[in-house]
Design an enzyme around this catalytic site. Structure first.
Site, PDB file in Angstrom:
ATOM      1  N   ALA A  66     -39.326 -49.757 -18.734  1.00  0.00           N
ATOM      2  CA  ALA A  66     -39.394 -51.207 -18.899  1.00  0.00           C
ATOM      3  C   ALA A  66     -40.854 -51.617 -19.046  1.00  0.00           C
ATOM      4  O   ALA A  66     -41.768 -50.870 -18.693  1.00  0.00           O
ATOM      5  CB  ALA A  66     -38.763 -51.908 -17.707  1.00  0.00           C
ATOM      6  N   GLY A 112     -35.996 -47.576 -17.273  1.00  0.00           N
ATOM      7  CA  GLY A 112     -35.008 -48.302 -18.057  1.00  0.00           C
ATOM      8  C   GLY A 112     -34.567 -47.550 -19.300  1.00  0.00           C
ATOM      9  O   GLY A 112     -33.451 -47.746 -19.793  1.00  0.00           O
TER      10      GLY A 112
END
Length: 260
Positions: A66, A112
């Site tokens: 992320a 992520g």
């Protein structure tokens, strides 16, 4: 909708969605999550799209995590909202998508990025792939389904070790752990994945969609997966694909599924 961070290529029923932020190693920021949400939403409504391949641009990264700069100063409530919204908008959407989603993992799939790959229905990795959930090294935990999907795929003990050490595993370990189904050379990754997608295309996509629901039901709290299987099995008898499939089998010919 025109995307800035996502590329799409459609070919004979296969939609390849490529996360394209090479300068950031394809890290997931808010805009990219929104664009991926829209790309999948559009793909669900597009009758020409039968199978989706999800990958990252270049050879360095699938998704390297992320975009930390976006949430470094978040409060507790903002953190909860970030995870909840991300799971709803993208990760759960992919996991429960009614059409097959294959992740072609090239390079780094971290945080992520690994969570997104795990949301896909299965994964194929390049020999150069590196996977891990490094969140605890930042003082946080995986928030896009990583603590739930990783144990489902590799077992509790291995998942605990990966999360607690914040370390990376290579593609051969990922194959040993059953985190990925196949490992290929970087040059062969997309072609290999497309060949599997073409094998899927020969079958009833209506039945495959029902199978996705039945398999996923086993991981839903309060849902009896066997009951869902029985329901979806019975529903199959009312489809045009079932009539075509059984007719073709009895006639000893190749089925031409109408997709209904």
């Amino acid at each position: 909708m025109k995307f800035e961070n996502v590329l799409e290529e459609k070919n004979d029923g296969i939609l390849t969605i490529t996360i394209n932020r090479p300068s950031k190693l394809n890290a997931l920021n808010k805009q990219t999550i929104e664009e991926l949400h829209q790309a999948f939403t559009d793909a669900e409504l597009d009758d020409e799209v039968k199978v989706i391949i999800l990958t990252g641009s270049g050879e360095k990264a699938f998704v390297a995590g992320a975009d930390i700069s976006e949430f470094a100063n978040f409060s507790t409530e903002e953190g909860k909202e970030l995870a909840a919204r991300g799971q709803e908008k993208l990760f759960d959407l992919v996991a429960n998508f009614p059409k097959p989603v294959i992740a072609a993992v090239n390079g780094f799939a971290l945080g992520g990025g690994l969570e997104l790959a795990m949301a896909a229905h299965f994964r194929i990795a390049s020999e150069t792939a590196k996977m891990g959930l490094p969140e605890v090294s930042l003082g946080v935990i995986p928030g896009y389904g990583g603590t739930q999907r990783l144990p489902q795929l590799v077992g509790k003990g291995r998942a605990m070790e990966m999360i607690m050490t914040a370390g990376m595993i290579d593609s051969s370990q990922a194959l040993q752990y059953n985190l990925v189904n196949h490992v290929t050379t970087p040059e062969e990754l997309l072609e290999f994945t497309e060949n599997i997608a073409r094998r899927i295309l020969k079958n009833s996509l209506v039945a495959i969609s029902a199978a996705i629901k039945a398999v996923n039901a086993n991981y839903e709290d309060g849902v009896n997966g066997f009951d869902r299987e029985i329901e979806e099995f019975g529903n199959s008898f009312g489809t045009a694909d079932f009539k075509e499939g059984t007719s073709a089998f009895l006639s000893k010919r190749k089925a031409d599924f109408p997709g209904k």
